[in-house]
Design an enzyme around this catalytic site. Structure first.
Site: not given
Length: 173
Positions: A8, A67, A139
């Site tokens: 992430d 991502e 996160d």
């Protein structure tokens, strides 16, 4: 059996999560955050690159999932996010890992069942799916969710010779 590293990305905090997929079973191997506390962007990118390289060296993943960039209201934030992604991706490519990218809504849809899920819902489902004793930090939970998404979607991919076909809603694309 495959080990998947989920990332992430963020210019200040980059989450990571590592899971093992064996058939339909997912096993938690590790997670955490790479924190860049300096203001200088080139130094932050260097820290992200070095941190991801260290994680790859430690866990020896077979796949790297990250991502995708979303368009933020603030273009400067989107550019910084893109740079952080780039640093992480270069670390993976330098170590010969295949890179897969997933949209945030796709990750939430896969893990929670709705693309509009809140962070707390993602944390709860990651905890449940990986049988963790507590919710991972936000996160790290997002990174684990990205790795889970990769495992789930890779199960729906058929490899026929040199061709790759994906199942979508029961149909081959």
């Amino acid at each position: 059996m495959a080990i998947v590293l989920g990332i992430d990305p963020g210019s200040r905090v980059t989450g990571y999560g590592v899971i093992r997929q064996q058939g339909r079973q997912l096993t938690y191997l590790g997670s955490g955050c790479i924190r860049t506390v300096v203001d200088d962007m080139p130094t932050r990118l260097k820290l992200i690159y070095a941190g991801v390289t260290e994680i790859i060296t430690q866990f020896q993943p077979d796949f790297f999932a990250i991502e995708q960039v979303f368009m933020a209201k603030n273009p400067d934030s989107a550019l910084k996010l893109g740079q952080a992604r780039g640093a992480a991706i270069v670390a993976a490519v330098n170590l010969n890992l295949p890179v897969s990218e997933y949209a945030a809504r796709q990750v939430k849809q896969t893990v929670v069942g709705t693309g509009a899920a809140e962070k707390s819902q993602v944390q709860h489902m990651v905890r449940s799916l990986l049988k963790l004793p507590a919710n991972p930090q936000a996160d790290a939970a997002d990174a684990l969710a990205i790795a889970i998404t990769h495992c789930h979607l890779s199960q729906n991919t058929l490899r026929l010779g040199n061709d790759q076909m994906t199942l979508s809603r029961g149909r081959i694309r």
